[in-house]
Design a protein around this motif. Sequence first.
Motif, PDB file in Angstrom:
ATOM      1  N   ALA A  53       0.853  -1.192   0.000  1.00  0.00           N
ATOM      2  CA  ALA A  53       0.000   0.000   0.000  1.00  0.00           C
ATOM      3  C   ALA A  53       0.890   1.244   0.000  1.00  0.00           C
ATOM      4  CB  ALA A  53      -0.902  -0.005   1.222  1.00  0.00           C
ATOM      5  N   THR A  54       0.374   2.314  -0.631  1.00  0.00           N
ATOM      6  CA  THR A  54       1.212   3.516  -0.779  1.00  0.00           C
ATOM      7  C   THR A  54       0.400   4.773  -0.493  1.00  0.00           C
ATOM      8  OG1 THR A  54       2.223   2.388  -2.656  1.00  0.00           O
ATOM      9  CG2 THR A  54       2.818   4.688  -2.338  1.00  0.00           C
ATOM     10  N   ILE A  55       1.026   5.721   0.168  1.00  0.00           N
ATOM     11  CA  ILE A  55       0.409   7.042   0.332  1.00  0.00           C
ATOM     12  C   ILE A  55       1.435   8.106  -0.066  1.00  0.00           C
ATOM     13  CG2 ILE A  55       1.028   7.031   2.806  1.00  0.00           C
ATOM     14  CD1 ILE A  55      -2.013   8.876   1.386  1.00  0.00           C
ATOM     15  N   TYR A  56       0.960   9.065  -0.843  1.00  0.00           N
ATOM     16  CA  TYR A  56       1.793  10.218  -1.178  1.00  0.00           C
ATOM     17  C   TYR A  56       1.176  11.410  -0.470  1.00  0.00           C
ATOM     18  CZ  TYR A  56       2.950   7.094  -5.069  1.00  0.00           C
ATOM     19  OH  TYR A  56       3.318   6.019  -5.829  1.00  0.00           O
ATOM     20  N   SER A  57       1.935  12.019   0.391  1.00  0.00           N
ATOM     21  CA  SER A  57       1.386  13.103   1.198  1.00  0.00           C
ATOM     22  C   SER A  57       2.150  14.377   0.903  1.00  0.00           C
ATOM     23  CB  SER A  57       1.534  12.717   2.672  1.00  0.00           C
ATOM     24  OG  SER A  57       0.661  13.466   3.450  1.00  0.00           O
ATOM     25  N   LYS A  58       1.396  15.406   0.556  1.00  0.00           N
ATOM     26  CA  LYS A  58       2.077  16.654   0.218  1.00  0.00           C
ATOM     27  C   LYS A  58       1.350  17.855   0.819  1.00  0.00           C
ATOM     28  CE  LYS A  58       3.734  19.370  -3.666  1.00  0.00           C
ATOM     29  NZ  LYS A  58       3.500  19.685  -5.073  1.00  0.00           N
ATOM     30  N   PRO A  59       1.737  18.225   2.029  1.00  0.00           N
ATOM     31  CA  PRO A  59       1.157  19.439   2.608  1.00  0.00           C
ATOM     32  C   PRO A  59       1.899  20.666   2.080  1.00  0.00           C
ATOM     33  CG  PRO A  59       2.430  18.182   4.252  1.00  0.00           C
ATOM     34  CD  PRO A  59       2.727  17.589   2.911  1.00  0.00           C
ATOM     35  N   GLN A  60       1.170  21.725   1.808  1.00  0.00           N
ATOM     36  CA  GLN A  60       1.826  22.947   1.320  1.00  0.00           C
ATOM     37  C   GLN A  60       1.254  24.159   2.047  1.00  0.00           C
ATOM     38  OE1 GLN A  60       1.989  23.215  -3.167  1.00  0.00           O
ATOM     39  NE2 GLN A  60       0.460  21.622  -2.958  1.00  0.00           N
ATOM     40  N   LEU A  61       2.150  24.942   2.598  1.00  0.00           N
ATOM     41  CA  LEU A  61       1.715  26.179   3.249  1.00  0.00           C
ATOM     42  C   LEU A  61       2.327  27.350   2.494  1.00  0.00           C
ATOM     43  CD1 LEU A  61       2.239  25.568   7.100  1.00  0.00           C
ATOM     44  CD2 LEU A  61       0.097  25.616   5.834  1.00  0.00           C
ATOM     45  N   GLU A  62       1.491  28.292   2.115  1.00  0.00           N
ATOM     46  CA  GLU A  62       2.031  29.521   1.512  1.00  0.00           C
ATOM     47  C   GLU A  62       1.497  30.675   2.331  1.00  0.00           C
ATOM     48  OE1 GLU A  62       1.426  30.097  -2.671  1.00  0.00           O
ATOM     49  OE2 GLU A  62       2.042  28.033  -3.098  1.00  0.00           O
ATOM     50  N   ILE A  63       2.385  31.328   3.031  1.00  0.00           N
ATOM     51  CA  ILE A  63       1.935  32.338   3.988  1.00  0.00           C
ATOM     52  C   ILE A  63       2.517  33.699   3.648  1.00  0.00           C
ATOM     53  CG2 ILE A  63       1.883  32.945   6.447  1.00  0.00           C
ATOM     54  CD1 ILE A  63       2.220  29.950   7.012  1.00  0.00           C
ATOM     55  N   PHE A  64       1.619  34.666   3.439  1.00  0.00           N
ATOM     56  CA  PHE A  64       2.065  36.015   3.113  1.00  0.00           C
ATOM     57  C   PHE A  64       1.713  37.026   4.202  1.00  0.00           C
ATOM     58  CE2 PHE A  64       1.567  33.715  -0.838  1.00  0.00           C
ATOM     59  CZ  PHE A  64       2.811  33.914  -1.422  1.00  0.00           C
ATOM     60  N   ALA A  65       1.080  36.552   5.283  1.00  0.00           N
ATOM     61  CA  ALA A  65       0.790  37.439   6.414  1.00  0.00           C
ATOM     62  C   ALA A  65       1.791  37.106   7.511  1.00  0.00           C
ATOM     63  CB  ALA A  65      -0.637  37.217   6.884  1.00  0.00           C
ATOM     64  N   ASP A  66       2.061  38.059   8.417  1.00  0.00           N
ATOM     65  CA  ASP A  66       3.113  37.774   9.389  1.00  0.00           C
ATOM     66  C   ASP A  66       2.606  37.369  10.765  1.00  0.00           C
ATOM     67  OD1 ASP A  66       2.268  40.276  10.132  1.00  0.00           O
ATOM     68  OD2 ASP A  66       4.003  41.291   9.237  1.00  0.00           O
ATOM     69  N   ASP A  67       1.334  37.634  11.062  1.00  0.00           N
ATOM     70  CA  ASP A  67       0.837  37.321  12.401  1.00  0.00           C
ATOM     71  C   ASP A  67      -0.188  36.192  12.323  1.00  0.00           C
ATOM     72  OD1 ASP A  67       0.196  37.328  15.043  1.00  0.00           O
ATOM     73  OD2 ASP A  67      -0.917  39.228  14.991  1.00  0.00           O
ATOM     74  N   VAL A  68       0.291  34.996  12.105  1.00  0.00           N
ATOM     75  CA  VAL A  68      -0.607  33.855  11.899  1.00  0.00           C
ATOM     76  C   VAL A  68      -0.104  32.632  12.675  1.00  0.00           C
ATOM     77  CG1 VAL A  68      -1.205  34.631   9.576  1.00  0.00           C
ATOM     78  CG2 VAL A  68       0.643  33.000   9.885  1.00  0.00           C
ATOM     79  N   LYS A  69      -1.018  31.717  12.904  1.00  0.00           N
ATOM     80  CA  LYS A  69      -0.643  30.428  13.492  1.00  0.00           C
ATOM     81  C   LYS A  69      -1.008  29.350  12.477  1.00  0.00           C
ATOM     82  CE  LYS A  69      -2.824  30.484  17.508  1.00  0.00           C
ATOM     83  NZ  LYS A  69      -3.378  30.020  18.797  1.00  0.00           N
ATOM     84  N   CYS A  70      -0.013  28.714  11.916  1.00  0.00           N
ATOM     85  CA  CYS A  70      -0.294  27.660  10.944  1.00  0.00           C
ATOM     86  C   CYS A  70       0.545  26.438  11.274  1.00  0.00           C
ATOM     87  CB  CYS A  70       0.058  28.109   9.530  1.00  0.00           C
ATOM     88  SG  CYS A  70      -0.994  29.423   8.930  1.00  0.00           S
ATOM     89  N   THR A  71      -0.103  25.308  11.321  1.00  0.00           N
ATOM     90  CA  THR A  71       0.658  24.085  11.555  1.00  0.00           C
ATOM     91  C   THR A  71       0.206  23.032  10.561  1.00  0.00           C
ATOM     92  OG1 THR A  71      -0.983  23.233  13.105  1.00  0.00           O
ATOM     93  CG2 THR A  71       0.825  24.485  14.044  1.00  0.00           C
ATOM     94  N   HIS A  72       1.125  22.192  10.194  1.00  0.00           N
ATOM     95  CA  HIS A  72       0.711  21.037   9.418  1.00  0.00           C
ATOM     96  C   HIS A  72       1.564  19.847   9.806  1.00  0.00           C
ATOM     97  CE1 HIS A  72       4.084  20.846   6.586  1.00  0.00           C
ATOM     98  NE2 HIS A  72       4.086  22.146   6.654  1.00  0.00           N
TER      99      HIS A  72
END
Lengths: 513, 250
Positions: A418-437
């Motif tokens: 079995a196979t999984i291809y996982s591709k999270p992408q974050l593109e952040i142009f603001a400076d006061d943010v909380k982003c997790t992946h």
Amino acid sequence: MSHDPIQHYQDLCQSRSQQKQPAWLRAIRLSAAARLAELGFPTRKHEEWKYTPVRPLTAVAFAQSPLPLSLSRVAAEDLLSRTTQGALRVVIGDGQILPAISSLEALPAGVSIRSLREILDTENEPDDLLRQRFALALDRVGDNAFDALNLALFSDGVVIDIPKNTSVTQPIEIVYVGSCSSTPQIGAIRSFVSLARGSQASIIERFVGLSPDGAHNPHTTGSASTPHNPHTTGSASTPHNPHTTGSAPTPHNPHTTGSAPTPHNPHTTGSAPYFTTASTAFFVEENAALDHYKIQQDDPSAFHIAWTWLHQKSHSRVSTFAVSLGGKIARNETEAALDGQGIETTLNGLYLVEGDRFVDNRTFLDHAKPHCHSVEVYKGILSERGKGTFNGKILVRQDAQKTDAKQSNQALLLSDDATIYSKPQLEIFADDVKCTHGATTGYLDEKSMFYARSRGVPEDAARGLLTYAFANALIEGVRLPALQQELSALLAQRFQLSAMDDLMGLLDEQELG
Amino acid sequence: MLKVSNLQARVDGKMILNGLDLEVKAGEVHAIMGPNGSGKSTFANVLAGHEAFEVTGGTVEFEGKNLLEMEPEERAWAGIFLAFQYPVEIPGVGNTYFLRMALNAIRKARGQEELDSVAFMKVLREKVKLLKLRDDLLKRPLNEGFSGGEKKRNEILQMALLEPKLAILDETDSGLDIDALKIVADGVNALRDGTRSVIVVTHYQRLLDYIVPDHTHVLYKGKIVKSGGKELALELEEKGYGWIQESHAA
């Protein structure tokens, strides 16, 4: 020699365009078809389609039947037994609404659920809003060839309007039926759902397959072991439809004007795959709330490419949960445009992939304004030679300060193949943010295995239990009790656990202590 | 009932048990005490069949059978129960569902009829009442979000339901307040019927006020270095483990 897929769909679009419809729509169809011709179908060189085996899909010359799907009484009853109990229901068979088995009697005041085809047929100039929405749809095609295909060919759809400050208590279910018949069928559907300011609704989109004998496929409803046998036809079928035998029926003639079209009947010999492509756009206005469930239980031979477009305005709340259980190749695309402040968005997904199936998940969250909150949890269970992808993109635009975005994809691999291809992408142009992946891929937790086994649960059953638990933790978030129980029971069956049945009910009934 | 001879075991290549001997007869309560790192938890886990611990020597017999050859679930069927020091959380599975699955797996393995929902709930209610538990524990996912005390009580509920012949409590008392401690002790004492045995692995003497041991052993560097009656536990409480370590440093 071989089938030219682009030409094939151009031809289908030509036929489609000759049918009665507003001129502007014809123009949109033809533009979409031109766009498809220009783009061609994606190959593995396209980043967005890197892992998706497109060729098995484009190799089939799907036909678009102009006739409504005919179901025997038994098949219809079987089909309805697979829908959500207590929901308002629209059934679409191979791309066309089947009013006879839809149930829309008890609509709350002001709520409307209409056939897109009827709107376009009966009104010379449907409201500007619909026209704008089609223009937006054409705009959005971009380089997505399958979206262009859908727009060029769609045969019907559902238009739902929930008026201001109206809360629809009953869930509304759209059931997409694909039939495995002697000719491969494409069902292309385009729907629009509007939730006006302050309104609230739960929408279920359910995709099911109908095998030639009219019976549903056990694979998509649990019991992994039961082999699916498509060869159960053996002619002599269809006593309820006298028009199937005899001279070659002409299901592909688009010019079936005139009275009572002969329905096309899947109950003939042969079992070609079907292709369902559905695009549903949700417009969730200020302070409105939508719970959306996509339950994809297509036949294991089927192809499925569908979009969920979410357009959210300020202080709206959307929660969507995409459950993928069927299809040979299934692609789920979910895009959420968070166009306002204080928006909450949950994009969850669960995909179970066994055999040689492939499930493709693509999500895109567009944070455009400040103070929005998004949570995204995808979980996959891949066994045998099953393959899956998770491609999750989060864009935080410069204006979107104080964005809080969390994303995770967790995949459980139950076999070495079995196979999984996982591709999270974050593109952040603001400076006061909380982003997790985060992305995790792995096997069952050894500590949990030991814990269950130390309580007497045999190893195989412990594996089943923990696999069930992994998926069920998401299903517990389903807010419609009937659907939650159905999905839990389906999982329990799939992982060979005894039914979850009524333990909780007994707990509530009997006072403890 | 249980006969452990010269048991040696290691984890991640490090020897933890270095020739442990212990015999537990039917109906007895044994306390195993010792400083941190002496091998108490390893011993408990080896008895339950945890694969991370590699047995490199010695024998363990349980009711005449070679315990070390048995899978963890086979040990449970035979009547061994380990109350975990750190019970795992399993979101997505209801506590009650898990309890029934475990009980029915054991009943099935023992050739007894599995209990249907109604019969099972009746048994469960009795145990819950006995242990003075709150029923919200039953409605929640298995151990998920349980406090430390709730997890330990849930272990005791499992024990009460599965009615093992030999219960092993791995530091079940650590971190418990006195009320929770009494619940644990009540659960264990309710199990004692003259034939069932208990091994209480603990760092502290306090629990032994409520579960009075027939024998107390001190484990140090993977061996039992001192055995006695219930008074040994009091002595350890008073003097600490220092005097054991000193007498073995020489």
